[in-house]
Write a protein that holds these residues in place. Structure first.
Motif, PDB file in Angstrom:
ATOM      1  N   ARG A 211     -16.225  43.020 -25.391  1.00 31.39           N
ATOM      2  CA  ARG A 211     -16.122  43.183 -23.934  1.00 31.39           C
ATOM      3  C   ARG A 211     -16.921  44.403 -23.494  1.00 31.39           C
ATOM      4  O   ARG A 211     -16.786  45.483 -24.048  1.00 31.39           O
ATOM      5  CB  ARG A 211     -14.667  43.366 -23.526  1.00 31.39           C
ATOM      6  CG  ARG A 211     -14.463  43.482 -22.034  1.00 31.39           C
ATOM      7  CD  ARG A 211     -13.047  43.853 -21.598  1.00 31.39           C
ATOM      8  NE  ARG A 211     -11.982  43.444 -22.454  1.00 31.39           N
ATOM      9  CZ  ARG A 211     -11.164  42.404 -22.216  1.00 31.39           C
ATOM     10  NH1 ARG A 211     -11.333  41.661 -21.156  1.00 31.39           N
ATOM     11  NH2 ARG A 211     -10.188  42.128 -23.055  1.00 31.39           N
TER      12      ARG A 211
ATOM     13  N   MET B 105      -3.725  32.405 -28.196  1.00 34.31           N
ATOM     14  CA  MET B 105      -5.059  32.912 -27.955  1.00 34.31           C
ATOM     15  C   MET B 105      -5.066  34.400 -28.276  1.00 34.31           C
ATOM     16  O   MET B 105      -4.181  35.146 -27.869  1.00 34.31           O
ATOM     17  CB  MET B 105      -5.431  32.680 -26.486  1.00 34.31           C
ATOM     18  CG  MET B 105      -6.820  33.049 -26.185  1.00 34.31           C
ATOM     19  SD  MET B 105      -7.391  32.692 -24.484  1.00 34.31           S
ATOM     20  CE  MET B 105      -6.832  31.036 -24.217  1.00 34.31           C
ATOM     21  N   GLU B 106      -6.108  34.818 -28.992  1.00 39.01           N
ATOM     22  CA  GLU B 106      -6.247  36.214 -29.383  1.00 39.01           C
ATOM     23  C   GLU B 106      -6.806  37.030 -28.224  1.00 39.01           C
ATOM     24  O   GLU B 106      -7.599  36.530 -27.430  1.00 39.01           O
ATOM     25  CB  GLU B 106      -7.201  36.328 -30.574  1.00 39.01           C
ATOM     26  CG  GLU B 106      -6.711  35.661 -31.827  1.00 39.01           C
ATOM     27  CD  GLU B 106      -5.491  36.355 -32.402  1.00 39.01           C
ATOM     28  OE1 GLU B 106      -5.446  37.596 -32.382  1.00 39.01           O
ATOM     29  OE2 GLU B 106      -4.573  35.641 -32.847  1.00 39.01           O
ATOM     30  N   PRO B 107      -6.420  38.311 -28.127  1.00 34.83           N
ATOM     31  CA  PRO B 107      -7.020  39.169 -27.099  1.00 34.83           C
ATOM     32  C   PRO B 107      -8.506  39.396 -27.390  1.00 34.83           C
ATOM     33  O   PRO B 107      -8.938  39.313 -28.531  1.00 34.83           O
ATOM     34  CB  PRO B 107      -6.241  40.480 -27.204  1.00 34.83           C
ATOM     35  CG  PRO B 107      -5.349  40.369 -28.370  1.00 34.83           C
ATOM     36  CD  PRO B 107      -5.418  38.988 -28.915  1.00 34.83           C
ATOM     37  N   ILE B 108      -9.252  39.677 -26.355  1.00 34.70           N
ATOM     38  CA  ILE B 108     -10.661  40.004 -26.512  1.00 34.70           C
ATOM     39  C   ILE B 108     -10.763  41.377 -27.166  1.00 34.70           C
ATOM     40  O   ILE B 108     -10.121  42.331 -26.721  1.00 34.70           O
ATOM     41  CB  ILE B 108     -11.378  40.005 -25.150  1.00 34.70           C
ATOM     42  CG1 ILE B 108     -11.308  38.612 -24.533  1.00 34.70           C
ATOM     43  CG2 ILE B 108     -12.825  40.463 -25.293  1.00 34.70           C
ATOM     44  CD1 ILE B 108     -11.820  38.551 -23.108  1.00 34.70           C
ATOM     45  N   THR B 109     -11.586  41.495 -28.191  1.00 36.54           N
ATOM     46  CA  THR B 109     -11.723  42.775 -28.883  1.00 36.54           C
ATOM     47  C   THR B 109     -12.601  43.719 -28.067  1.00 36.54           C
ATOM     48  O   THR B 109     -13.403  43.288 -27.235  1.00 36.54           O
ATOM     49  CB  THR B 109     -12.362  42.587 -30.271  1.00 36.54           C
ATOM     50  OG1 THR B 109     -13.686  42.082 -30.097  1.00 36.54           O
ATOM     51  CG2 THR B 109     -11.538  41.643 -31.134  1.00 36.54           C
ATOM     52  N   GLN B 110     -12.468  44.987 -28.334  1.00 33.10           N
ATOM     53  CA  GLN B 110     -13.254  45.990 -27.623  1.00 33.10           C
ATOM     54  C   GLN B 110     -14.749  45.770 -27.825  1.00 33.10           C
ATOM     55  O   GLN B 110     -15.544  45.936 -26.897  1.00 33.10           O
ATOM     56  CB  GLN B 110     -12.855  47.387 -28.073  1.00 33.10           C
ATOM     57  CG  GLN B 110     -13.550  48.485 -27.310  1.00 33.10           C
ATOM     58  CD  GLN B 110     -13.028  49.866 -27.670  1.00 33.10           C
ATOM     59  OE1 GLN B 110     -12.091  50.013 -28.420  1.00 33.10           O
ATOM     60  NE2 GLN B 110     -13.655  50.880 -27.120  1.00 33.10           N
TER      61      GLN B 110
END
Length: 122
Positions: free
Chosen positions: A9, A1-6
């Motif tokens: 969020r 799973m990819e991190p949430i981008t700035q």
């Protein structure tokens, strides 16, 4: 799973953010009431927002144009019929309900409403 981008969020601290003054339909700004619009895909004062009432603030009598949902986060809110909402109370008011509320010691409320309320005094 990819991190949430700035860009995907949004984080807002309800205790340190700048609140907008609540403005009635007639353009009157209420200096003792403000809101923090959390979802800008809705018009100001609708969608999901935080509503802040300073001690002694009284809302303008209004009618709900849709169901209103709110959660008391801090303080107490007293409706014109004497009902007292306390921290932790989750409230749903029906479309067409009319009321005015006061916060003798101030309060902080998380609100969700699809459409803006209609003032009964303008």
């Amino acid at each position: 799973m990819e991190p949430i981008t700035q860009s995907a969020r949004t984080v807002v601290n309800i205790h340190t953010a700048t609140y907008q003054r609540w403005t009635n339909e007639d353009g009157t700004e209420l200096l003792d009431q403000g809101y923090l619009q959390l979802d800008d895909s809705f018009a100001p004062g609708s969608g999901f927002y935080i509503y802040k009432m300073e001690p002694g603030a009284v809302t303008t009598p209004h009618e709900h144009t849709c169901r209103e949902n709110f959660l008391i986060l801090e303080g107490e809110l007293i409706d014109n019929d004497g009902y007292v909402y306390r921290p932790g109370d989750f409230v749903m008011l029906a479309e067409g309900s009319r009321h005015s509320s006061t916060a003798p010691d101030g309060c902080l409320i998380a609100v969700f409403v699809r459409t803006i309320e209609r003032d009964l005094e303008t």
